[in-house]
Design an enzyme around this catalytic site. Structure first.
Site, PDB file in Angstrom:
ATOM      1  CD  GLU A 149      -3.304  -5.710   4.268  1.00  0.00           C
ATOM      2  OE1 GLU A 149      -4.050  -4.811   4.711  1.00  0.00           O
ATOM      3  OE2 GLU A 149      -2.067  -5.629   4.255  1.00  0.00           O
TER       4      GLU A 149
ATOM      5  CD  GLU B  10      -2.945  -0.846   2.394  1.00  0.00           C
ATOM      6  OE1 GLU B  10      -2.844   0.143   3.140  1.00  0.00           O
ATOM      7  OE2 GLU B  10      -3.826  -1.690   2.528  1.00  0.00           O
TER       8      GLU B  10
HETATM    9  C1  GCO Z   1      -3.152  -1.656   5.669  1.00  0.00           C
HETATM   10  C2  GCO Z   1      -2.077  -2.414   6.213  1.00  0.00           C
HETATM   11  C3  GCO Z   1      -2.365  -3.129   7.485  1.00  0.00           C
HETATM   12  C4  GCO Z   1      -3.420  -2.573   8.395  1.00  0.00           C
HETATM   13  C5  GCO Z   1      -4.812  -2.996   7.991  1.00  0.00           C
HETATM   14  C6  GCO Z   1      -5.882  -2.497   8.909  1.00  0.00           C
HETATM   15  O1  GCO Z   1      -3.843  -2.174   4.831  1.00  0.00           O
HETATM   16  O2  GCO Z   1      -3.346  -0.516   6.065  1.00  0.00           O
HETATM   17  O3  GCO Z   1      -1.605  -3.325   5.293  1.00  0.00           O
HETATM   18  O4  GCO Z   1      -1.107  -3.053   8.050  1.00  0.00           O
HETATM   19  O5  GCO Z   1      -3.205  -2.999   9.687  1.00  0.00           O
HETATM   20  O6  GCO Z   1      -5.087  -2.515   6.740  1.00  0.00           O
HETATM   21  O7  GCO Z   1      -5.868  -1.116   8.954  1.00  0.00           O
END
Ligand code: GCO
Length: 445
Positions: A357, A169
């Protein structure tokens, strides 16, 4: 929604869980590790809601083998974890810390022994502090530093790791870390944001090239948070705000690597990026990804704002509409996952997509040794139904990773929001599989 079955997603679909070095490892200064910008940031004052740090976190550094056994026990095929750059190169370049590299080698071996595929992210936000002192992502030399780091990791793990993600990200650490100052390194600088964004985009291709040169049969991707933009009102002004926000949060991180340049027409402020262009960058920045990781949590609502982009930050609350709200204050909008996949798919219909994710934080409680989290289970079911719909509509989605295996350090929010399929008691480090984790175990069996 018809009932979900694992078979709806095909035999080759990868089911995984994700986490990241700073959020789970702890051992922040063990065995020769150098400090990262997150160590500096959390050790400073007033940055983290509950004043916590990642010094200990989930102690994954010592418990990785049990945690990996748990991944298998829940029925998942893969574990996505990240490498801490300063654990491997304490000052970012030069001297390699063997002990740090050996730790990741043990994690990889543990994955393979438990029958879990290791999926490695090279950068999940913990830049060596020593490199920040030299300008960090805003210094173009970072391309060479990054190539050196990726080479060291690829040489050490490439015989066993095939699935790689160059970044996690970029939007988050650029917008939230460099522009809004809410994450490390905590700067509020348009200059650092624009320079850093261009250098990160160049590092995407530089990192991918190093991996391809060193790792036979590498499956090389990267990950992006995709935030579909809703508007508050359907007026030209609001539609322009949504387009500007989309340019700031999504397009500037996706399009240069596809060879499409920067979407400066949608947001005038982005024109400043041109100052950091060198001859040849147009070509050097292109990447032919093997897959693209789509990460989705919620839609954002665009409002006309002095600095378009700041409202792209999930940490900034939006006007709540008629949706369920998670413990992060984010709206639950499962069809936004379909929309995010479709958005990336439109750039290249052949490109394999992986949901790297997706997940949610809810207020969990331990009751008689169990954690009943029906809202999280419902969240996953509704989002998986959207993945199934995307596949049915012809999108090549090949995997899905839950965020996260276990509760962990949620950046500026500290340990408040719990995202795990497994509850972590941060005093005892006990892990308790939540009902949502049990649901996955049944679903995947
Ligand atoms: C993101 C990160 C994670 C976060 C998750 C929840 O996507 O921001 O990869 O490290 O912890 O998204 O906010």
């Amino acid at each position: 929604m018809s009932e979900l079955a694992r078979t709806d997603f095909g035999d080759d679909f990868t089911w995984g869980v994700a986490h990241a070095s700073y959020q789970v490892e702890g051992a922040w200064d063990a065995d020769g590790k150098g400090p990262s910008i997150w160590d500096t940031f959390t050790h400073g004052k007033g940055r983290i809601r509950d004043k916590s740090t990642g010094d200990v976190a989930c102690d994954f550094y010592h418990r990785y083998d049990d945690d990996t056994a748990l991944v298998r026990d829940l029925g998942f095929d893969a574990q996505r974890f990240s490498i801490s750059w300063p654990r491997v190169l304490p000052t970012g370049t030069g001297r390699v810390n063997r002990a740090g590299l050996d730790f990741y080698s043990r994690v990889v071996d543990s994955c393979l022994e438990h029958g879990v595929e290791p999926w490695v992210t090279l950068y999940h936000w913990d830049l060596p502090e020593a490199l920040q002192q030299r300008g960090g992502w805003a210094n173009r030399d970072v391309i060479g530093w990054f190539e050196e780091y990726v080479g060291v990791v690829a040489d050490a793990l490439g015989d066993r790791v095939k699935d790689w993600m160059v970044f996690n990200e970029p939007c988050s650490f650029m917008v939230v870390g460099h522009l809004a100052g809410v994450h490390a390194p905590g700067t509020r600088s348009l200059r650092r944001f624009l320079a850093g964004t261009h250098h990160v985009n160049l590092c995407q291709s530089a990192g991918a090239s190093v991996l391809r040169a060193k790792v036979a049969d590498a499956n090389v991707g990267t990950t992006h948070i995709i935030s579909p933009m809703a508007t508050k009102a359907d007026t030209p002004k609001h539609r322009r705000a949504a387009a500007a926000l989309d340019a700031f949060a999504n397009r500037i991180f996706l399009e240069p690597n596809f060879g499409l340049g920067y979407p400066t027409e949608a947001a005038g402020l982005l024109k400043g990026v041109e100052r950091y262009f060198k001859p040849g960058d147009d070509e050097a920045i292109k990447v032919d990804w093997d897959f693209l990781g789509v990460q989705y949590y919620t839609r954002q609502q665009a409002r006309p704002a002095p600095i378009p982009g700041l409202h792209a930050v999930p940490w900034i609350r939006h006007d709540y509409r008629n949706y369920e709200i998670t413990a992060m204050g984010w709206e639950v909008q499962p069809d936004g996952l379909y929309e995010s996949l479709a958005k990336v798919h439109a750039y290249d219909p052949e490109l394999t997509l992986v949901v790297t994710e997706n997940g949610a934080a809810f207020p969990d409680k331990v009751e008689a040794g169990r954690v009943h989290d029906p809202r999280r289970t419902a969240f996953y079911q509704a989002h998986l139904a959207e993945v199934r719909r995307a596949i049915a509509d012809g999108m090549p989605v090949d995997g899905y990773f839950c965020w996260s295996l276990m509760d962990n350090f949620e950046w500026a929010e500290g340990y408040g929001p719990r995202f795990g399929l497994t509850y972590v008691d941060f005093d005892t480090q006990e892990r308790i599989v939540k009902d949502s984790g049990r649901w996955f175990r049944d679903f995947l069996a």
